[in-house]
Design an enzyme around this catalytic site. Structure first.
Site, short mmCIF file in Angstrom:
data_model
loop_
_atom_site.label_atom_id
_atom_site.label_comp_id
_atom_site.label_asym_id
_atom_site.label_seq_id
_atom_site.Cartn_x
_atom_site.Cartn_y
_atom_site.Cartn_z
N ASP A 1 38.19 37.30 44.80
CA ASP A 1 38.63 36.09 44.08
C ASP A 1 39.80 35.49 44.85
O ASP A 1 40.57 36.21 45.50
CB ASP A 1 39.06 36.45 42.65
CG ASP A 1 39.01 35.25 41.73
OD1 ASP A 1 38.13 35.19 40.86
OD2 ASP A 1 39.85 34.33 41.90
N LYS B 1 44.99 36.90 39.14
CA LYS B 1 43.81 37.55 38.55
C LYS B 1 43.54 38.89 39.25
O LYS B 1 43.31 39.91 38.61
CB LYS B 1 42.61 36.61 38.75
CG LYS B 1 41.45 36.89 37.83
CD LYS B 1 40.32 35.93 38.06
CE LYS B 1 40.41 34.67 37.24
NZ LYS B 1 39.31 33.74 37.52
N GLU C 1 29.96 35.74 25.09
CA GLU C 1 31.30 36.31 24.97
C GLU C 1 31.33 37.25 23.78
O GLU C 1 30.72 37.00 22.76
CB GLU C 1 32.34 35.20 24.78
CG GLU C 1 32.64 34.49 26.06
CD GLU C 1 33.83 33.56 25.93
OE1 GLU C 1 34.79 33.89 25.25
OE2 GLU C 1 33.74 32.48 26.55
N ALA D 1 24.19 28.35 9.63
CA ALA D 1 24.81 27.03 9.48
C ALA D 1 26.30 27.19 9.23
O ALA D 1 26.76 28.23 8.78
CB ALA D 1 24.17 26.30 8.31
N CYS E 1 30.52 27.16 26.84
CA CYS E 1 29.21 26.87 27.46
C CYS E 1 28.43 25.74 26.82
O CYS E 1 28.04 24.79 27.51
CB CYS E 1 28.34 28.13 27.43
SG CYS E 1 28.97 29.38 28.52
N LYS F 1 29.78 22.08 27.16
CA LYS F 1 29.90 21.77 28.60
C LYS F 1 28.52 21.59 29.23
O LYS F 1 28.26 20.64 29.96
CB LYS F 1 30.67 22.91 29.27
CG LYS F 1 30.55 22.97 30.78
CD LYS F 1 31.38 24.11 31.35
CE LYS F 1 30.69 25.13 32.15
NZ LYS F 1 29.92 24.93 33.28
N LYS G 1 34.56 32.19 18.16
CA LYS G 1 33.73 33.14 17.42
C LYS G 1 34.49 34.46 17.37
O LYS G 1 35.50 34.61 18.08
CB LYS G 1 32.36 33.30 18.07
CG LYS G 1 32.36 33.93 19.44
CD LYS G 1 30.93 34.07 19.91
CE LYS G 1 30.81 34.98 21.09
NZ LYS G 1 29.45 35.13 21.55
C1 UDX Z 1 26.38 31.11 24.83
C2 UDX Z 1 24.94 31.61 25.02
O1 UDX Z 1 24.53 32.31 23.85
C3 UDX Z 1 24.83 32.47 26.26
O2 UDX Z 1 23.47 32.84 26.48
C4 UDX Z 1 25.34 31.69 27.46
O3 UDX Z 1 25.32 32.49 28.63
C5 UDX Z 1 26.76 31.19 27.21
O4 UDX Z 1 26.80 30.42 26.00
P1 UDX Z 1 28.65 32.13 23.89
O5 UDX Z 1 29.17 30.74 24.01
O6 UDX Z 1 29.46 33.24 24.44
O7 UDX Z 1 27.20 32.23 24.59
O8 UDX Z 1 28.46 32.46 22.34
P2 UDX Z 1 27.29 32.40 21.24
O9 UDX Z 1 27.23 33.72 20.58
O10 UDX Z 1 26.03 31.88 21.79
O11 UDX Z 1 27.91 31.39 20.19
C6 UDX Z 1 28.27 30.06 20.54
C7 UDX Z 1 28.79 29.31 19.33
O12 UDX Z 1 27.72 29.02 18.43
C8 UDX Z 1 29.85 30.04 18.49
O13 UDX Z 1 30.87 29.13 18.16
C9 UDX Z 1 29.11 30.48 17.25
O14 UDX Z 1 29.93 30.59 16.12
C10 UDX Z 1 28.09 29.35 17.10
N1 UDX Z 1 26.87 29.74 16.37
C11 UDX Z 1 26.02 30.67 16.88
C12 UDX Z 1 26.57 29.09 15.16
O15 UDX Z 1 27.32 28.22 14.69
N2 UDX Z 1 25.41 29.44 14.51
C13 UDX Z 1 24.54 30.36 15.00
O16 UDX Z 1 23.52 30.61 14.35
C14 UDX Z 1 24.87 31.01 16.22
#
Ligand code: UDX
Length: 443
Positions: free
Chosen positions: A30, A35, A156, A258, A266, A269, A326
């Site tokens: 890196d 880091k 994450e 919901a 992710c 973006k 989350k």
């Molecule tokens: C996501 C993708 O799941 C993953 O495959 C990708 O590589 C990166 O983006 P991440 O952002 O880490 O992963 O979290 P994820 O568990 O997918 O949740 C994303 C957001 O969606 C959270 O804020 C979560 O609270 C929300 N969510 C998820 C909902 O509101 N309802 C759901 O049913 C599921």
């Protein structure tokens, strides 16, 4: 087999440690010295369950941090591709990584594979990574040099678990030999598990990542749309609607929770990048724009629920429980808590907040505009309304009596369906996104 991972952020470090744990010799590289110093002292530069333990176990025992890109069979590029103002992705880190790697590959003999793991818009590996590496190295892909694109799907909070149990491995290959080498690596790593391996073109692999995230985000905005309708219908409950839908194999049970919508580094973006890419091609993807609109509106629905209970919010004291996008992370990137805090400040409220991990990050962003509490109980003390924004399991220990004793007016707006409506009775007034009026006990 020896692998080098370029970019030790979230994906890079998780990938490095998992591969090292499976017997691959991994070198991590890196350009960020802070880091590197943290990683070398056994501390991951971000919070992620089980990563620190694995780092301590594998540091200099399968996983080594290096100052120069050395000899490897496979080079993974895992640098970040952050959003620019227009939604497109910033490619500076990717170009720099490709330049350094190209210089290194110049003097190498034998066959090596370059694997792009960063999330990149379709065409980026071909139009950015390939020419930079070819010109710096003086070598051509397809001749003793392989090129592949291998997106990651880590979440994450469960990165190592996701690495250990992938639904599929996607390999986009420029040359067959690179696909074979990568498939061999994954077959070795996942020996018994044998996840489906999808071999495809680089363009399609790049697309698969964006389409997957866009679909998951759409699923969330879809169920939130149903929730917003159900909330206006006596006796309706989106949780039960989603439960009934999920048994249909074509729909599936996951990603139908919901609430306040998605946050994180992710979904938003990637959606914005896909929209911007599509617009450059002359097509406006209306559906994807709406997915983002619905998501951004969910915080306002929560504020409306509070207004239904309290009338004007001006001068009211409110608590926000949960700030991370989350549970099990301290990440507040694109977190709905930030949108909600801004909306509630706009409505004239005084806000106290609590989160088990993310409070420091929010404090950096919001400064003295809000009050920071050390516990959930402290945050709700003397307030008129409590918003549940992140479904941390520790909040489940709060019971009817805690809200009644601590709050001035015990109104709960549950943005994540952490509680069941039947857990509360008068004087607590419990509302949740997607829950129709007559089942709100205590009203
Ligand atoms: C996501 C993708 O799941 C993953 O495959 C990708 O590589 C990166 O983006 P991440 O952002 O880490 O992963 O979290 P994820 O568990 O997918 O949740 C994303 C957001 O969606 C959270 O804020 C979560 O609270 C929300 N969510 C998820 C909902 O509101 N309802 C759901 O049913 C599921």
């Amino acid at each position: 087999m020896k692998a080098t991972v370029i970019g030790l952020g979230y994906v890079g470090l998780a990938t490095s440690l998992y591969l090292a744990d499976k017997g691959i010799q991994v070198q991590g590289y890196d350009i960020d010295n802070d880091k590197i110093a943290k990683i070398e002292s056994g501390k991951p530069p971000f919070f992620e369950p089980a990563i620190e333990q694995l780092l301590k176990m594998r540091l200099n025992n399968g996983f080594e941090v290096v100052n120069d890109l050395g000899d490897s069979d496979i080079y993974f590029i895992t640098v970040g591709t952050p959003s620019m103002k227009d939604g497109s992705i910033k490619l500076d880190y990717l170009r720099n990584a490709a330049r350094s790697l190209g210089k290194t590959l110049k003097s190498k003999e034998g066959y090596q594979v370059v694997v792009v793991k960063s999330t990149v818009i379709p065409g980026t590996t071909r139009d950015v990574v390939r020419p930079v590496i070819e010109s710096e190295s003086g070598r051509a892909f397809g001749h003793n040099l392989g090129l592949a694109m291998n997106p990651e799907f880590l979440k994450e909070g469960s990165a190592l678990n996701d690495m250990a149990n992938p639904d599929r491995v996607v390999i986009g290959e420029f040359d067959k030999q690179s696909g074979d080498a990568l498939e061999k690596l994954y077959r070795q790593v996942y020996s018994d598990l044998s996840p489906p391996v999808v071999r495809t073109s680089i363009i399609n692999a790049e697309f698969i990542k964006y389409a997957s995230n866009a679909f998951l985000a759409s699923k969330i905005s879809f169920i939130n749309t149903i929730a917003n309708i159900a909330q206006r219908v006596p006796d309706a409950d989106v949780q039960q609607i989603a439960y009934g839908m999920g048994f249909d194999k074509r729909i599936g049970k996951q990603f139908l929770s919901a609430g306040l919508g998605y946050g994180g580094s992710c979904f938003s973006k990637d959606l914005k990048a896909l929209v911007s890419f599509s617009e450059v091609l002359g097509y406006t993807p209306e559906l994807l724009l709406k997915v983002e609109n619905v998501n951004e509106g969910q915080a306002i629905h929560a504020v409306e629920l509070a207004k239904q209970q309290l009338g004007s919010l001006n001068g009211k004291k409110v608590a926000i429980l949960g700030l991370a996008f989350k549970p099990d992370t301290d990440d507040i990137r694109d977190a709905v808590s930030l949108r909600l805090i801004k909306a509630l400040i706009g409505a004239g409220t005084k806000i106290s907040v609590y989160d088990p991990l993310a409070i420091g990050n929010i404090e950096e962003e919001m400064g003295t505009a809000i009050t920071y509490s050390k516990t959930a109980r402290e945050a709700i003390r003397g307030t008129d309304c409590c918003f549940i924004v992140t479904e941390w399991s520790e909040f489940r220990s709060l019971k009817q009596a805690d809200f009644v004793t601590a709050m001035r007016t015990p109104v709960i707006i549950d943005g994540r369906r952490l509680f069941k409506p039947e857990e509360f009775s008068s004087p607590v007034r419990y509302s949740a996104i997607g829950l129709g009026p007559s089942v709100k006990l205590g009203v």
